[in-house]
Design a protein around this motif. Structure first.
Motif, PDB file in Angstrom:
ATOM      1  N   UNK A  18      -7.640  11.223 -11.047  1.00  0.00           N
ATOM      2  CA  UNK A  18      -6.447  11.080 -10.217  1.00  0.00           C
ATOM      3  C   UNK A  18      -5.358  12.032 -10.712  1.00  0.00           C
ATOM      4  N   UNK A  19      -4.794  12.798  -9.804  1.00  0.00           N
ATOM      5  CA  UNK A  19      -3.609  13.613 -10.107  1.00  0.00           C
ATOM      6  C   UNK A  19      -3.819  14.607 -11.246  1.00  0.00           C
ATOM      7  N   UNK A  20      -5.076  15.034 -11.439  1.00  0.00           N
ATOM      8  CA  UNK A  20      -5.384  16.065 -12.447  1.00  0.00           C
ATOM      9  C   UNK A  20      -4.902  15.697 -13.847  1.00  0.00           C
ATOM     10  N   UNK A  21      -4.930  14.396 -14.172  1.00  0.00           N
ATOM     11  CA  UNK A  21      -4.427  13.972 -15.476  1.00  0.00           C
ATOM     12  C   UNK A  21      -5.297  14.445 -16.634  1.00  0.00           C
ATOM     13  N   UNK A  22      -6.576  14.764 -16.360  1.00  0.00           N
ATOM     14  CA  UNK A  22      -7.472  15.224 -17.420  1.00  0.00           C
ATOM     15  C   UNK A  22      -7.389  16.722 -17.646  1.00  0.00           C
ATOM     16  N   UNK A  23      -6.944  17.470 -16.639  1.00  0.00           N
ATOM     17  CA  UNK A  23      -6.909  18.920 -16.728  1.00  0.00           C
ATOM     18  C   UNK A  23      -7.940  19.544 -15.802  1.00  0.00           C
ATOM     19  N   UNK A  24      -8.346  20.757 -16.127  1.00  0.00           N
ATOM     20  CA  UNK A  24      -9.350  21.448 -15.318  1.00  0.00           C
ATOM     21  C   UNK A  24     -10.526  21.834 -16.193  1.00  0.00           C
TER      22      UNK A  24
END
Length: 321
Positions: A18-24
């Motif tokens: 969700x919402x790029x909380x981990x990164x790419x």
């Protein structure tokens, strides 16, 4: 030391976040990132497009989610071809190696997304899938998993046999991790090419159905296949922590049973939420240190860490180069 790993669920983690909380894919808080792979000496990583058929799909269907994970890989490596490239064969890997480029292989963990539609297999091949787990932990259109009641005595379904034949024709490796024992035997009996257990350990050391019996280990070795040692604590011992000593114990047993050329690495990074002594690809050097400390020769360590994987790529795909 160079490293090749057969299984990571990083694309799954990033696709469903969700919402790029981990990164790419390049930089994240996961076990695997492209930046850490490059810094840690990896020459190839197999990225699994993992599906849990009991989980609601994000894009409307599980098959569309697989395509979404494949797209994620290509989108996040686009423009960095001097650092990482897709590899779909031994030739691709060898060419990337020559140029110092990390190879990214794409795999599918859950053959049930085919849903009895053979055209999907051809489409997945065209999009880059080169290894398929016939099942995960649910019965599907191909066969039965290791853990369903009495599933060990149930093998491939009719469509599973058709898919296996087509995979052999296309050059998609059959992955026997997660498969029932009888399904495993069907792959060995009726498949025409070497097989892989991307992330499995030794059943005689940890008696769980996800692991391989000594007979299975020998059968994989005899057909020119390969096994990736899994770092998940549940498959190593009854210790909730993934201990390097237990990984070493399984490595030693597998090569004692199947020979030095049968073993590689299939850590299962980003597929587990546990405490690990090797807590991501940036820590992989701890494995070779432990091998040296426990009497593995430099040659044995090289075979396990990357040479056996390279040789498997050549055995499987080299004749088509």
């Amino acid at each position: 030391m160079k490293f090749i790993d057969f299984h990571a669920d990083t694309l799954y983690r990033l696709f469903y976040q969700e919402n790029r909380e981990l990164g790419d894919l390049w930089e994240n808080s996961c076990h695997v990132s492209l930046e850490h792979l490059r810094r840690s000496g990896y020459t190839a990583q197999m990225f699994a497009c993992f599906l849990n058929l009991a989980k609601k799909p994000r894009l409307g269907s599980h098959y569309q989610d697989v395509l979404g994970m494949i797209d994620l890989f290509y989108q996040q490596t686009c423009g960095y071809e001097d650092k990482v490239r897709f590899a779909g064969s031994f030739q691709d890997y060898a060419e990337n190696q020559k140029q110092g480029i990390l190879s990214g292989f794409l795999t599918l963990e859950e053959g049930g997304v085919l849903e009895n539609r053979m055209e999907r297999l051809d489409e997945l091949y065209e999009k880059g899938i080169r290894v398929i787990n016939m099942t995960w932990n649910h019965e599907n259109c191909l066969g039965y998993p290791h853990n369903a009641p009495h599933s060990g005595h149930r093998g491939l379904k009719p469509f599973g046999f058709e898919v296996l034949e087509r995979m052999d024709e296309l050059g998609i490796v059959a992955d026997v991790s997660h498969l029932s024992d009888e399904g495993f035997q069907d792959i060995i009996r009726y498949g025409r090419r070497p097989v892989i257990a991307t992330h499995s350990d030794a059943r005689s050391l940890r008696a769980v159905s996800r692991n391989l019996s000594d007979a299975m280990i020998r059968q994989i070795a005899d057909c020119g296949g390969i096994i990736g040692v899994n770092f998940y604590s549940d498959f190593l011992s009854d210790d909730p922590v993934s201990r390097i000593s237990d990984i070493i114990r399984h490595c030693r047993h597998i090569i004692n049973v199947g020979g030095e050329e049968v073993l590689g690495i299939g850590a299962d990074f980003d597929g587990m939420d546990i405490e690990l002594e090797i807590n991501g690809v940036q820590d992989i050097g701890k494995l070779t240190e432990a091998m040296a400390a426990n009497g593995f020769s430099e040659r044995q360590a090289e075979l396990i860490c990357y040479r056996n994987a390279e040789n498997f790529f050549y055995r499987y795909w080299g004749d088509s180069v």
